[in-house]
Design an enzyme around this catalytic site. Structure first.
Site, short mmCIF file in Angstrom:
data_model
loop_
_atom_site.label_atom_id
_atom_site.label_comp_id
_atom_site.label_asym_id
_atom_site.label_seq_id
_atom_site.Cartn_x
_atom_site.Cartn_y
_atom_site.Cartn_z
NE ARG A 11 15.62 -25.26 23.26
CZ ARG A 11 16.04 -25.67 22.06
NH1 ARG A 11 15.80 -24.94 21.02
NH2 ARG A 11 16.72 -26.80 21.93
CB SER A 39 20.71 -27.81 24.31
OG SER A 39 19.55 -27.01 24.28
CD GLN A 76 14.68 -31.34 28.24
OE1 GLN A 76 14.23 -30.24 28.44
NE2 GLN A 76 15.38 -31.62 27.16
NE ARG A 105 2.12 -40.30 31.20
CZ ARG A 105 2.23 -40.22 29.87
NH1 ARG A 105 2.00 -41.27 29.12
NH2 ARG A 105 2.55 -39.08 29.30
CB CYS A 138 -1.76 -36.91 24.17
SG CYS A 138 -0.78 -38.08 23.22
CD GLN A 165 -1.85 -41.18 19.07
OE1 GLN A 165 -2.21 -42.32 19.29
NE2 GLN A 165 -0.86 -40.62 19.75
N GLY A 169 2.56 -34.57 18.45
CA GLY A 169 2.61 -35.54 19.54
C GLY A 169 3.98 -36.18 19.68
CD GLU A 244 0.68 -43.11 22.26
OE1 GLU A 244 1.72 -43.20 22.94
OE2 GLU A 244 0.07 -42.04 22.13
CE LYS A 247 3.10 -44.61 26.81
NZ LYS A 247 3.66 -43.53 25.96
NE ARG A 270 3.19 -39.70 15.54
CZ ARG A 270 2.94 -39.41 16.83
NH1 ARG A 270 1.95 -38.61 17.18
NH2 ARG A 270 3.70 -39.92 17.79
CG HIS A 277 -3.44 -36.70 19.35
ND1 HIS A 277 -2.59 -36.17 18.41
CD2 HIS A 277 -2.64 -37.18 20.35
CE1 HIS A 277 -1.33 -36.34 18.81
NE2 HIS A 277 -1.33 -36.94 19.98
CD GLN A 353 -1.20 -33.10 20.25
OE1 GLN A 353 -2.14 -32.58 19.68
NE2 GLN A 353 0.04 -32.86 19.87
N1 LIG Z 1 3.89 -33.66 22.28
C1 LIG Z 1 2.78 -34.11 22.86
O1 LIG Z 1 1.67 -33.99 22.33
C2 LIG Z 1 2.86 -34.77 24.21
C3 LIG Z 1 1.68 -35.09 24.88
C4 LIG Z 1 1.75 -35.69 26.14
C5 LIG Z 1 2.99 -35.95 26.69
N2 LIG Z 1 4.12 -35.64 26.01
C6 LIG Z 1 5.41 -35.91 26.64
O2 LIG Z 1 5.97 -34.66 27.03
C7 LIG Z 1 7.41 -34.72 26.95
C8 LIG Z 1 7.90 -33.56 26.09
O3 LIG Z 1 7.41 -33.74 24.78
P1 LIG Z 1 7.55 -32.64 23.63
O4 LIG Z 1 6.71 -33.15 22.53
O5 LIG Z 1 7.30 -31.28 24.16
O6 LIG Z 1 9.11 -32.78 23.25
P2 LIG Z 1 10.04 -31.82 22.40
O7 LIG Z 1 9.25 -30.82 21.63
O8 LIG Z 1 10.92 -32.74 21.61
O9 LIG Z 1 10.91 -31.03 23.48
C9 LIG Z 1 11.75 -31.68 24.40
C10 LIG Z 1 13.11 -30.96 24.46
O10 LIG Z 1 13.81 -31.12 23.21
C11 LIG Z 1 14.78 -30.07 23.10
N3 LIG Z 1 14.73 -29.60 21.69
C12 LIG Z 1 15.53 -30.08 20.73
N4 LIG Z 1 15.26 -29.50 19.55
C13 LIG Z 1 14.27 -28.62 19.77
C14 LIG Z 1 13.56 -27.71 18.94
N5 LIG Z 1 13.82 -27.60 17.61
N6 LIG Z 1 12.58 -26.94 19.48
C15 LIG Z 1 12.28 -27.07 20.79
N7 LIG Z 1 12.94 -27.90 21.61
C16 LIG Z 1 13.92 -28.69 21.13
C17 LIG Z 1 14.44 -29.03 24.16
O11 LIG Z 1 15.34 -29.18 25.26
P3 LIG Z 1 16.52 -28.15 25.57
O12 LIG Z 1 15.92 -26.77 25.59
O13 LIG Z 1 17.03 -28.58 26.89
O14 LIG Z 1 17.47 -28.34 24.44
C18 LIG Z 1 13.05 -29.46 24.61
O15 LIG Z 1 12.80 -29.10 25.94
C19 LIG Z 1 7.73 -36.10 26.36
O16 LIG Z 1 8.04 -37.00 27.39
C20 LIG Z 1 6.44 -36.52 25.69
O17 LIG Z 1 6.29 -37.92 25.61
C21 LIG Z 1 4.09 -35.05 24.79
#
Ligand SMILES: NC(=O)c1ccc[n+]([C@@H]2O[C@H](COP(=O)([O-])OP(=O)(O)OC[C@H]3O[C@@H](n4cnc5c(N)ncnc54)[C@H](OP(=O)(O)O)[C@@H]3O)[C@@H](O)[C@H]2O)c1
Length: 373
Positions: A11, A39, A76, A105, A138, A165, A169, A244, A247, A270, A277, A353
């Site tokens: 999600r 959740s 997650q 990692r 990323c 970025q 992200g 960051e 890494k 940011r 990015h 990214q």
């Molecule tokens: N974003 C990037 O560009 C990026 C790039 C490389 C790696 N990563 C890594 O990938 C992992 C996930 O990152 P993400 O950016 O995808 O995190 P995210 O959007 O915050 O989503 C993570 C979790 O937050 C919950 N959540 C809470 N409020 C939400 C909302 N309004 N909409 C959607 N989900 C919500 C959901 O879990 P529930 O459904 O269980 O509530 C979701 O699975 C992290 O470890 C991050 O460091 C991210």
């Protein structure tokens, strides 16, 4: 034989992009999918045609269920991985773990995946029995995709990078907050924005005051990002870098499986863009190369690299986040020799990214693994 797959974090922003790509590529063929949640336990799952899905969302912390899965994909975040990964292995779980988060990692038993760059390393790790595959940072993945051939030919002495970025992200909640910040400003100036009699500095002051308002939305960001940049991403390290920035060198060298470390450093920033990015590089080569040679090398590495001619028209059209959003393209331009040193050149790259920087390497390792066991 049909494989049981758990998908946590579907999600979130990375998970949503990954799911969309996997559906588009029909990657779930011959699998049963358990959508996991932290959740919304028991709620109905999204329905997709021709896919075998368990009908309700399952508890992402249900160890009994997780133990029955062949592959767990998680987007997650590190907090979830830190809790569940070790617990599962204590119970003797033998499945494959595919993760977007950074936590695993640095572990010696994990492989950071970016197959256009390190397929040989991935295959070696699979043969060694490694079962933990993690997407890279990323900006690291986007940098390697852009500069792939120079790394492959061992031509790089060092890299200094400044990143720009996007807010996606940082995750879904942050995107929402940036949009709310934008709205807060617009709501407070909409009656004066078209007033041509107003001195422009009065408008600028009004916006500055609105950004100081105590009701300004900044629960997650803690300060305004709109009309602003923040030259800090992630935790402080004890050498002055942010995590960051740390890494950059660690992950690049791990992905390449280098015996001799290529020094990489920079400043990660940011910016208030939504997606994709950008990175500005200063690169020192081990020998002098002409711009023609450099671009020929860069172009030859993979089909996603797009060399953007070093002029204003092409730059503004093709070398921006807007141009690469929602594509697999890795645009690289502003390639020029630097006055500073004849071995040095600059380049500016932009890539989505959420695709090559997060979801796409995970999708591709899933595809590889599902075909070998
Ligand atoms: N974003 C990037 O560009 C990026 C790039 C490389 C790696 N990563 C890594 O990938 C992992 C996930 O990152 P993400 O950016 O995808 O995190 P995210 O959007 O915050 O989503 C993570 C979790 O937050 C919950 N959540 C809470 N409020 C939400 C909302 N309004 N909409 C959607 N989900 C919500 C959901 O879990 P529930 O459904 O269980 O509530 C979701 O699975 C992290 O470890 C991050 O460091 C991210």
């Amino acid at each position: 034989m049909m494989k049981n797959i758990g998908f946590a974090g579907w999600r979130g922003i990375v998970g949503s992009v990954l799911l969309k790509r996997m559906l588009y590529k029909n990657d779930f063929y011959n699998t049963k999918i358990f959508f996991l949640t932290t959740s919304q336990i028991g709620e109905k799952c999204p329905i997709y045609a021709n896919i075998n899905i368990h009908p309700t969302l399952q508890d992402a912390y249900n160890i009994q269920l997780l133990l029955s899965l062949d592959i767990i994909i998680t987007c997650q975040g590190s907090k979830y991985t830190r809790i569940i990964y070790h617990k599962l292995h204590e119970y003797g779980w033998k499945g494959y773990w595919i993760d977007a988060a950074s936590y695993l990692r640095p572990f010696p038993n994990s492989c950071i995946v970016l197959d256009p760059i390190n397929l040989h390393v991935i295959k070696k790790k699979i043969d060694m029995g490694i079962k933990t595959f993690v997407g890279g940072n990323c900006t690291v993945s986007l940098m390697l995709m852009a500069l792939g051939e120079l790394f492959k030919q061992n031509m790089i002495e060092w890299v200094f990078v400044s990143t720009y970025q996007a807010i996606s992200g940082a995750g879904a909640k942050f995107i929402q907050e940036l949009l709310l910040q934008n709205k807060f400003i617009n709501d407070n100036i909409h009656n004066i924005i078209n007033d041509n009699t107003l001195n422009i500095l009065t408008l600028e002051r009004k916006i500055a005051n609105v950004m100081e308002n105590k009701l300004f939305p900044k629960k997650h960001l803690t300060i305004p990002l709109i009309n602003n940049v923040i030259p800090w991403i992630d935790q402080k390290m004890n050498n002055g870098q942010t995590k960051e920035e740390w890494k950059g060198q660690f992950e690049t060298n791990k992905i390449l499986d280098n015996k001799f470390i290529i020094p990489i450093d920079g400043i990660c920033v940011r910016v208030p863009t939504l997606r994709s990015h950008s990175q500005s590089f200063m690169i020192k080569l081990k020998k002098e190369l002409s711009i023609n040679n450099i671009t020929t090398f860069l172009q030859s590495h993979n089909k996603w690299v797009k060399i953007i001619p070093n002029d204003y028209e092409n730059t503004k059209k093709y070398l921006t986040p807007q141009a690469t959003n929602n594509t697999l393209n890795i645009a690289i331009g502003r390639i020029k020799k630097l006055n500073i040193d004849k071995y040095c050149f600059s380049a500016f790259t932009v890539g989505d990214q959420l695709l090559w920087g997060a979801a796409e390497p995970l999708r591709r390792i899933f595809k590889l693994l599902i075909n070998i066991f």
